[in-house]
Design an enzyme around this catalytic site. Structure first.
Site, PDB file in Angstrom:
ATOM      1  N   GLY A  75       0.892  -1.168  -0.128  1.00 19.89           N
ATOM      2  CA  GLY A  75      -0.110  -0.037   0.195  1.00 19.89           C
ATOM      3  C   GLY A  75       0.981   1.274   0.024  1.00 19.89           C
ATOM      4  O   GLY A  75       2.221   1.154   0.114  1.00 19.89           O
ATOM      5  N   ASP A  76       0.187   2.488  -0.124  1.00 18.47           N
ATOM      6  CA  ASP A  76       0.904   3.622  -0.144  1.00 18.47           C
ATOM      7  C   ASP A  76       1.960   3.709  -1.103  1.00 18.47           C
ATOM      8  O   ASP A  76       2.934   4.573  -0.942  1.00 18.47           O
ATOM      9  CB  ASP A  76       1.625   4.048   1.308  1.00 18.47           C
ATOM     10  N   GLY A  84       6.649  13.568  -9.081  1.00 14.58           N
ATOM     11  CA  GLY A  84       6.407  14.458  -8.271  1.00 14.58           C
ATOM     12  C   GLY A  84       4.970  14.236  -7.868  1.00 14.58           C
ATOM     13  O   GLY A  84       4.291  13.411  -8.499  1.00 14.58           O
ATOM     14  N   HIS A 142      -5.689   7.737   0.824  1.00 19.41           N
ATOM     15  CA  HIS A 142      -4.958   8.229  -0.293  1.00 19.41           C
ATOM     16  C   HIS A 142      -4.796   9.420  -0.083  1.00 19.41           C
ATOM     17  O   HIS A 142      -5.513  10.267   0.330  1.00 19.41           O
ATOM     18  CB  HIS A 142      -5.896   8.193  -1.652  1.00 19.41           C
TER      19      HIS A 142
HETATM   20  P1  GDP Z   1      -1.780   5.325  -1.789  1.00 24.95           P
HETATM   21  O1  GDP Z   1      -2.509   4.948  -0.783  1.00 24.95           O
HETATM   22  O2  GDP Z   1      -1.338   4.216  -2.889  1.00 24.95           O
HETATM   23  O3  GDP Z   1      -2.726   6.438  -2.647  1.00 24.95           O
HETATM   24  O4  GDP Z   1      -0.467   6.147  -1.417  1.00 24.95           O
HETATM   25  P2  GDP Z   1      -0.462   7.427  -0.656  1.00 24.95           P
HETATM   26  O5  GDP Z   1      -1.601   8.291  -0.520  1.00 24.95           O
HETATM   27  O6  GDP Z   1       0.234   7.212   0.843  1.00 24.95           O
HETATM   28  O7  GDP Z   1       0.643   8.300  -1.703  1.00 24.95           O
HETATM   29  C1  GDP Z   1       1.918   8.455  -1.421  1.00 24.95           C
HETATM   30  C2  GDP Z   1       2.392   9.873  -1.151  1.00 24.95           C
HETATM   31  O8  GDP Z   1       3.214  10.035  -2.419  1.00 24.95           O
HETATM   32  C3  GDP Z   1       1.345  10.811  -1.187  1.00 24.95           C
HETATM   33  O9  GDP Z   1       1.749  11.871  -0.206  1.00 24.95           O
HETATM   34  C4  GDP Z   1       1.441  11.423  -2.570  1.00 24.95           C
HETATM   35  O10 GDP Z   1       1.012  12.695  -2.437  1.00 24.95           O
HETATM   36  C5  GDP Z   1       3.103  11.224  -2.875  1.00 24.95           C
HETATM   37  N1  GDP Z   1       3.178  10.871  -4.200  1.00 24.95           N
HETATM   38  C6  GDP Z   1       2.575  10.277  -5.045  1.00 24.95           C
HETATM   39  N2  GDP Z   1       3.440  10.105  -6.148  1.00 24.95           N
HETATM   40  C7  GDP Z   1       4.607  10.940  -5.966  1.00 24.95           C
HETATM   41  C8  GDP Z   1       5.640  11.192  -6.757  1.00 24.95           C
HETATM   42  O11 GDP Z   1       5.776  10.721  -7.784  1.00 24.95           O
HETATM   43  N3  GDP Z   1       6.618  11.838  -6.262  1.00 24.95           N
HETATM   44  C9  GDP Z   1       6.566  12.396  -4.767  1.00 24.95           C
HETATM   45  N4  GDP Z   1       7.593  13.164  -4.307  1.00 24.95           N
HETATM   46  N5  GDP Z   1       5.497  12.262  -4.103  1.00 24.95           N
HETATM   47  C10 GDP Z   1       4.380  11.469  -4.578  1.00 24.95           C
END
Ligand code: GDP
Length: 425
Positions: free
Chosen positions: A11-12, A415, A40
């Protein structure tokens, strides 16, 4: 066309961002499993949002957001999220909730807490959102479906029998206050009022949408390694995290899922207990955690610091295979720009033998990482729009990972924003 966006790992991985980005071209976004236990994080023009129940596409006016039958529906949380986003200026999202979805009840949340207390140090690291008790009740056939809210006689009988069953445990196992049928009925009436405008026969709605050629996204929560069947049992979640379950949890034919976009993060993170072979510790982990994601790797729901590790090719190859990846979205690559060298886990050593196949839990507990170190690119890759413009060592990192996992990396996220994406053929 139906596409699924799912996670390869714990996850995440950044599924929220990828879904939000793909939702631009979509008509319908469906949550098909899980509940408000994970979140998310989405960054867009309206601000930064942590969503737990609403599908990630709810920020677009042209999309319909659906809570499928497979979801653990927490009605107060859903309402709070709708209020939070509209308070920040997002237009009221169009939401449909499956009449076959079941509801997380306040007693599910209490039982989650009581059970964690009872287990003490041996707990599963639950987020205490009631998800495990909810799914236990669903499969024990004592859950409450949304459709049942509209049958008063049935509901009256049901609350009595639920209280009988639950009160035995409350009295004798947990020594906690008992449930009262009248209070439970009152809560259900409140839920009925809140949910009534959204209730829909979702599978019929989706069948029609598929017939009309609508673009539909299925949005998964968590990742392969948290799947109750194929993950690191018992340190898993209580509903299937696989794209295949998308068909069931949304109510569509499995053959309609034409694209399976598996999201893989460029390094690893995990929350909760359980084997994590490529885990790192100390200052090395702290630095990656601080720099990770968008503002650090801390749980979107709980704020817990995430466990950190290097990219795990063994787990990710397995994760992609079980999902049936047609595309891999490789995310958060920009974060690694500070490293001189980047270790990658390419194998597991178990009892003196090296394997690249992800093992069952008892063997996984014994696995030690086999690391290979790749050179870093030592620069900020945010803002880059084409694959060719990426530094050579960065491309080499991507190509190495792609070869190890054996599935095509067609998107690279550099990003957190919607437009921070590089498409690759
Ligand atoms: P999910 O549960 O799979 O949607 O994951 P999360 O919500 O925990 O997302 C991971 C974190 O990484 C979030 O804070 C996003 O804004 C951030 N994020 C997603 N893609 C990127 C990326 O390519 N670069 C950076 N720096 N942050 C990202």
């Amino acid at each position: 066309m139906v596409k699924a966006v799912v996670g390869a790992n714990w996850g995440d991985e950044g599924k929220g961002k990828i879904t939000d980005m793909l939702a631009k071209e979509a008509d319908i976004i469906v949550r098909f499993q899980g509940g408000a236990n994970a979140g998310h994080t989405i960054v867009n023009d309206y601000g930064k949002f942590a969503l737990h129940t609403l599908p990630s596409g709810c920020f677009y006016e042209h999309t319909t957001s659906i809570i499928g039958n497979g979801v653990a529906l927490n009605i107060p949380v859903l309402f709070q999220e709708i209020c939070d986003i509209t308070a920040k200026g997002v237009p009221a999202p169009k939401i449909l909730v499956s009449d076959r979805a079941q509801m997380v009840m306040p007693y599910h949340i209490l039982f989650d807490q009581y059970e964690e207390e009872r287990l003490g140090g041996k707990s599963f690291g639950s987020t205490k959102s009631g998800i495990a008790p909810f799914y236990s009740d669903k499969y024990a056939k004592i859950g409450i479906q949304v459709s049942e809210l509209f049958d008063e006689e049935f509901l009256k009988e049901k609350v009595v029998s639920i209280c009988e069953t639950k009160n035995v445990l409350l009295e004798h196992l947990y020594h906690k206050p008992l449930l009262k049928p009248e209070e439970l009925l009152e809560t259900l009436h409140k839920y009925r009022e809140m949910i009534a405008p959204y209730v829909c026969d979702v599978s019929a709605y989706l069948a029609q949408a598929i017939g009309e050629g609508k673009e539909i996204l299925l949005e998964g929560q968590l990742g392969t390694l948290k799947d109750p069947d194929h993950g690191i049992y018992p340190m898993v979640t209580s509903s299937s995290t696989l794209a295949a379950y998308g068909a069931i949890g949304a109510g569509i034919p499995p053959y309609e899922i034409k694209k399976i976009i598996v999201v893989c993060k460029a390094y690893s993170s995990a929350v909760g207990a359980g084997a994590f072979v490529s885990e790192i510790f100390g200052e090395e982990a702290d630095e990656l955690r601080r720099r990770g994601g968008d503002g650090g790797e801390y749980g979107a729901t709980t704020g817990r610091p995430r466990r950190m590790g290097w990219f795990d090719c063994v787990a990710s190859k397995y994760g992609c295979r079980l999902q049936g990846a047609t595309d891999v979205a490789f995310t958060v690559l920009d974060v690694l720009g500070y490293l001189d060298e980047i270790p990658v886990c390419v194998g597991y050593e178990i009892d003196g033998e090296v394997t690249t196949d992800f093992p069952v839990t008892p063997k996984l507990e014994k696995a030690k990482p086999v690391l290979k170190t790749l050179p870093g690119w030592k620069s900020d890759i945010r803002g880059i729009k084409t694959y060719e413009e990426l530094p050579e060592n960065c491309r080499k990192y991507i190509e190495f990972v792609e070869e190890q996992i054996g599935y095509p990396i067609t998107m690279i996220s550099n990003g957190p924003g919607r437009n921070d994406i590089i498409y690759r053929k």
